[in-house]
Design a protein around this motif. Structure first.
Motif, PDB file in Angstrom:
ATOM      1  N   GLY A 104       0.803  -1.223   0.000  1.00 43.75           N
ATOM      2  CA  GLY A 104       0.000   0.000   0.000  1.00 43.75           C
ATOM      3  C   GLY A 104       0.834   1.269   0.000  1.00 43.75           C
ATOM      4  O   GLY A 104       0.293   2.370  -0.044  1.00 43.75           O
ATOM      5  N   LEU A 105       2.153   1.102   0.075  1.00 44.31           N
ATOM      6  CA  LEU A 105       3.034   2.276   0.043  1.00 44.31           C
ATOM      7  C   LEU A 105       3.793   2.365  -1.276  1.00 44.31           C
ATOM      8  O   LEU A 105       4.690   3.216  -1.417  1.00 44.31           O
ATOM      9  N   ALA A 106       3.460   1.489  -2.230  1.00 43.74           N
ATOM     10  CA  ALA A 106       4.202   1.474  -3.504  1.00 43.74           C
ATOM     11  C   ALA A 106       4.151   2.854  -4.165  1.00 43.74           C
ATOM     12  O   ALA A 106       3.096   3.501  -4.159  1.00 43.74           O
ATOM     13  N   LYS A 107       5.306   3.271  -4.705  1.00 44.72           N
ATOM     14  CA  LYS A 107       5.344   4.586  -5.377  1.00 44.72           C
ATOM     15  C   LYS A 107       4.493   4.553  -6.624  1.00 44.72           C
ATOM     16  O   LYS A 107       3.734   5.458  -6.925  1.00 44.72           O
ATOM     17  N   ASP A 108       4.647   3.444  -7.375  1.00 42.76           N
ATOM     18  CA  ASP A 108       3.872   3.273  -8.608  1.00 42.76           C
ATOM     19  C   ASP A 108       2.805   2.204  -8.359  1.00 42.76           C
ATOM     20  O   ASP A 108       3.069   1.004  -8.435  1.00 42.76           O
ATOM     21  N   LEU A 109       1.608   2.671  -8.038  1.00 40.98           N
ATOM     22  CA  LEU A 109       0.556   1.732  -7.632  1.00 40.98           C
ATOM     23  C   LEU A 109       0.111   0.837  -8.790  1.00 40.98           C
ATOM     24  O   LEU A 109      -0.209  -0.341  -8.607  1.00 40.98           O
ATOM     25  N   GLN A 110       0.111   1.406  -9.979  1.00 37.70           N
ATOM     26  CA  GLN A 110      -0.297   0.633 -11.155  1.00 37.70           C
ATOM     27  C   GLN A 110       0.653  -0.547 -11.372  1.00 37.70           C
ATOM     28  O   GLN A 110       0.236  -1.681 -11.610  1.00 37.70           O
ATOM     29  N   LEU A 111       1.941  -0.247 -11.230  1.00 33.54           N
ATOM     30  CA  LEU A 111       2.967  -1.275 -11.391  1.00 33.54           C
ATOM     31  C   LEU A 111       2.813  -2.344 -10.304  1.00 33.54           C
ATOM     32  O   LEU A 111       2.943  -3.543 -10.559  1.00 33.54           O
ATOM     33  N   GLU A 112       2.534  -1.895  -9.085  1.00 32.95           N
ATOM     34  CA  GLU A 112       2.337  -2.820  -7.966  1.00 32.95           C
ATOM     35  C   GLU A 112       1.169  -3.776  -8.267  1.00 32.95           C
ATOM     36  O   GLU A 112       1.256  -4.977  -8.044  1.00 32.95           O
ATOM     37  N   CYS A 113       0.088  -3.219  -8.807  1.00 34.67           N
ATOM     38  CA  CYS A 113      -1.087  -4.045  -9.131  1.00 34.67           C
ATOM     39  C   CYS A 113      -0.730  -5.082 -10.201  1.00 34.67           C
ATOM     40  O   CYS A 113      -1.089  -6.265 -10.085  1.00 34.67           O
ATOM     41  N   GLU A 114      -0.018  -4.625 -11.223  1.00 26.89           N
ATOM     42  CA  GLU A 114       0.331  -5.548 -12.318  1.00 26.89           C
ATOM     43  C   GLU A 114       1.256  -6.656 -11.826  1.00 26.89           C
ATOM     44  O   GLU A 114       1.098  -7.826 -12.164  1.00 26.89           O
ATOM     45  N   ALA A 115       2.226  -6.258 -10.977  1.00 22.85           N
ATOM     46  CA  ALA A 115       3.186  -7.243 -10.462  1.00 22.85           C
ATOM     47  C   ALA A 115       2.471  -8.256  -9.566  1.00 22.85           C
ATOM     48  O   ALA A 115       2.765  -9.456  -9.591  1.00 22.85           O
ATOM     49  N   TYR A 116       1.501  -7.775  -8.794  1.00 18.31           N
ATOM     50  CA  TYR A 116       0.765  -8.664  -7.877  1.00 18.31           C
ATOM     51  C   TYR A 116      -0.035  -9.698  -8.677  1.00 18.31           C
ATOM     52  O   TYR A 116      -0.016 -10.891  -8.381  1.00 18.31           O
ATOM     53  N   GLU A 117      -0.688  -9.204  -9.720  1.00 22.78           N
ATOM     54  CA  GLU A 117      -1.496 -10.112 -10.546  1.00 22.78           C
ATOM     55  C   GLU A 117      -0.611 -11.179 -11.207  1.00 22.78           C
ATOM     56  O   GLU A 117      -0.983 -12.345 -11.299  1.00 22.78           O
ATOM     57  N   LYS A 118       0.553 -10.755 -11.631  1.00 19.50           N
ATOM     58  CA  LYS A 118       1.489 -11.667 -12.281  1.00 19.50           C
ATOM     59  C   LYS A 118       1.932 -12.760 -11.313  1.00 19.50           C
ATOM     60  O   LYS A 118       2.010 -13.938 -11.668  1.00 19.50           O
ATOM     61  N   LYS A 119       2.198 -12.339 -10.077  1.00 20.77           N
ATOM     62  CA  LYS A 119       2.624 -13.316  -9.062  1.00 20.77           C
ATOM     63  C   LYS A 119       1.493 -14.314  -8.793  1.00 20.77           C
ATOM     64  O   LYS A 119       1.728 -15.512  -8.654  1.00 20.77           O
ATOM     65  N   ILE A 120       0.265 -13.810  -8.750  1.00 16.44           N
ATOM     66  CA  ILE A 120      -0.880 -14.708  -8.534  1.00 16.44           C
ATOM     67  C   ILE A 120      -0.934 -15.708  -9.687  1.00 16.44           C
ATOM     68  O   ILE A 120      -1.096 -16.914  -9.486  1.00 16.44           O
ATOM     69  N   ASP A 121      -0.751 -15.215 -10.903  1.00 22.13           N
ATOM     70  CA  ASP A 121      -0.812 -16.100 -12.074  1.00 22.13           C
ATOM     71  C   ASP A 121       0.315 -17.136 -12.053  1.00 22.13           C
ATOM     72  O   ASP A 121       0.115 -18.267 -12.466  1.00 22.13           O
ATOM     73  N   ASN A 122       1.474 -16.739 -11.568  1.00 22.54           N
ATOM     74  CA  ASN A 122       2.590 -17.688 -11.532  1.00 22.54           C
ATOM     75  C   ASN A 122       2.326 -18.840 -10.571  1.00 22.54           C
ATOM     76  O   ASN A 122       2.811 -19.947 -10.780  1.00 22.54           O
ATOM     77  N   HIS A 123       1.575 -18.560  -9.530  1.00 21.37           N
ATOM     78  CA  HIS A 123       1.301 -19.608  -8.535  1.00 21.37           C
ATOM     79  C   HIS A 123      -0.016 -20.311  -8.800  1.00 21.37           C
ATOM     80  O   HIS A 123      -0.090 -21.526  -8.790  1.00 21.37           O
ATOM     81  N   GLY A 124      -1.061 -19.535  -9.009  1.00 21.40           N
ATOM     82  CA  GLY A 124      -2.415 -20.097  -9.108  1.00 21.40           C
ATOM     83  C   GLY A 124      -2.922 -20.363  -7.698  1.00 21.40           C
ATOM     84  O   GLY A 124      -2.226 -20.987  -6.897  1.00 21.40           O
ATOM     85  N   ILE A 125      -4.084 -19.853  -7.365  1.00 26.72           N
ATOM     86  CA  ILE A 125      -4.608 -20.022  -5.996  1.00 26.72           C
ATOM     87  C   ILE A 125      -5.450 -21.292  -5.910  1.00 26.72           C
ATOM     88  O   ILE A 125      -6.398 -21.481  -6.670  1.00 26.72           O
ATOM     89  N   ASP A 126      -5.054 -22.188  -4.988  1.00 27.46           N
ATOM     90  CA  ASP A 126      -5.783 -23.451  -4.833  1.00 27.46           C
ATOM     91  C   ASP A 126      -7.069 -23.254  -4.044  1.00 27.46           C
ATOM     92  O   ASP A 126      -8.092 -23.865  -4.354  1.00 27.46           O
ATOM     93  N   LEU A 127      -7.001 -22.416  -3.015  1.00 29.66           N
ATOM     94  CA  LEU A 127      -8.185 -22.179  -2.187  1.00 29.66           C
ATOM     95  C   LEU A 127      -8.193 -20.726  -1.751  1.00 29.66           C
ATOM     96  O   LEU A 127      -7.247 -20.248  -1.117  1.00 29.66           O
ATOM     97  N   GLN A 128      -9.262 -20.024  -2.080  1.00 35.68           N
ATOM     98  CA  GLN A 128      -9.405 -18.614  -1.702  1.00 35.68           C
ATOM     99  C   GLN A 128     -10.459 -18.491  -0.602  1.00 35.68           C
ATOM    100  O   GLN A 128     -11.593 -18.950  -0.754  1.00 35.68           O
ATOM    101  N   ILE A 129     -10.076 -17.865   0.497  1.00 33.09           N
ATOM    102  CA  ILE A 129     -11.028 -17.572   1.576  1.00 33.09           C
ATOM    103  C   ILE A 129     -11.550 -16.155   1.373  1.00 33.09           C
ATOM    104  O   ILE A 129     -10.772 -15.216   1.176  1.00 33.09           O
ATOM    105  N   LEU A 130     -12.864 -15.997   1.466  1.00 35.84           N
ATOM    106  CA  LEU A 130     -13.481 -14.669   1.314  1.00 35.84           C
ATOM    107  C   LEU A 130     -14.394 -14.361   2.489  1.00 35.84           C
ATOM    108  O   LEU A 130     -15.026 -15.266   3.047  1.00 35.84           O
ATOM    109  N   GLY A 131     -14.494 -13.079   2.835  1.00 35.77           N
ATOM    110  CA  GLY A 131     -15.564 -12.600   3.692  1.00 35.77           C
ATOM    111  C   GLY A 131     -16.541 -11.850   2.793  1.00 35.77           C
ATOM    112  O   GLY A 131     -16.256 -11.612   1.607  1.00 35.77           O
ATOM    113  N   LEU A 132     -17.676 -11.456   3.343  1.00 35.61           N
ATOM    114  CA  LEU A 132     -18.691 -10.764   2.541  1.00 35.61           C
ATOM    115  C   LEU A 132     -18.957  -9.380   3.116  1.00 35.61           C
ATOM    116  O   LEU A 132     -19.264  -9.248   4.305  1.00 35.61           O
ATOM    117  N   GLY A 133     -18.811  -8.354   2.290  1.00 32.07           N
ATOM    118  CA  GLY A 133     -19.156  -7.003   2.736  1.00 32.07           C
ATOM    119  C   GLY A 133     -20.674  -6.851   2.783  1.00 32.07           C
ATOM    120  O   GLY A 133     -21.390  -7.491   1.999  1.00 32.07           O
TER     121      GLY A 133
END
Ligand code: F6R
Length: 250
Positions: A104-133
């Protein structure tokens, strides 16, 4: 979509933790998607209890959190990094570098978002826990979020800031922006568990179960995922809950 009715918050948390143990014990290099907020804290406590009892290994576990406030440092007691360390990571032997939370402190937030998505894609999530707003958000995907969204920056809804003000000294202190996995990021998970507890979530769960799949109610997209289990307690489902043989498999 399957629904499991738990007697209460404790049983909901126990059932969720059992699903998580199952993955930790049976999937090599397992990747878990994790949530923060009030709902999953006892689920995490059960994971800690299990570790203390069984010395469960976490060396093969990678985690991705759903979201993080923009502007809060990891040392801020309201940041989600702090929350995860406090409620789980500091108490189990998971290598910290295998735990991912948007910066949340990334200087370039757009880049942070893209990098995060890429990392998720590299791993693939087996089980996602969610709460409900209460407004139907999952992660911090507020009403109106595009169903095709990847990890992105959001403006938090007033109702979300008000709901989360209970963790801060005042409403003014609640950040106005966050980074969140997108709806598409969440829907890529192989399996999803949605935890819902307490009367204040009743309206939201009813809309999820009975309403249309619509971007005005982000959680409704879960009806189109092939492997979603809702674990909800009696306070939110009422007496009728368990007999509802909901199955929205597409
Ligand atoms: C938390 C998150 C949010 C919460 C939701 C419910 O990482 O992404 O979607 O799951 O706001 O919060 P609680 O559990 O506090 O009612």
């Amino acid at each position: 979509m399957k629904i499991i009715k738990a007697k209460n918050y404790t049983e909901m948390s126990q059932l969720a933790s059992e699903r998580i143990f199952d993955k930790i014990k049976n999937v090599a290099n397992v990747t878990l998607g994790l949530a923060t907020g009030g709902t999953p804290t006892r689920t995490y406590q059960y994971l800690i209890d299990d570790y203390e009892k069984n010395n469960t290994s976490y060396s093969h576990v990678t985690t991705f959190n759903l979201d993080e406030y923009i502007g809060l440092s990891p040392n801020d007691s309201n940041s989600y990094r702090y929350y995860m360390d406090k409620h789980l990571f500091n108490h189990i032997p998971i290598p910290k570098e295998q735990t991912h939370i948007p910066n949340g402190l990334a200087k370039d937030l757009q880049l942070e978002c893209e990098a995060y998505e890429k990392k998720i894609d590299n791993h693939g999530i087996d089980l996602q826990i969610l709460g409900l707003g209460s407004n139907g958000h999952i992660g911090f995907n507020e009403p109106g979020t595009n169903f095709d969204s990847n990890t992105h920056v959001v403006n938090l809804a007033d109702s979300t800031r008000e709901a989360n003000a209970r963790f801060f000294n005042s409403l003014e202190e609640v950040p106005t922006k966050a980074i969140t996995m997108g709806i598409r990021s969440i829907m890529k998970s192989k399996e999803i568990i949605l935890l819902v507890s307490g009367e204040r979530k009743k309206e939201a769960l009813t809309r999820l179960l009975d309403g249309e799949v619509d971007e005005s109610f982000p959680a409704s997209i879960l009806k189109q995922h092939p492997n979603v289990t809702i674990i909800a307690d009696k306070a939110v489902l009422g007496e009728k809950g368990v007999s509802l043989a909901y199955n929205y498999a597409n």
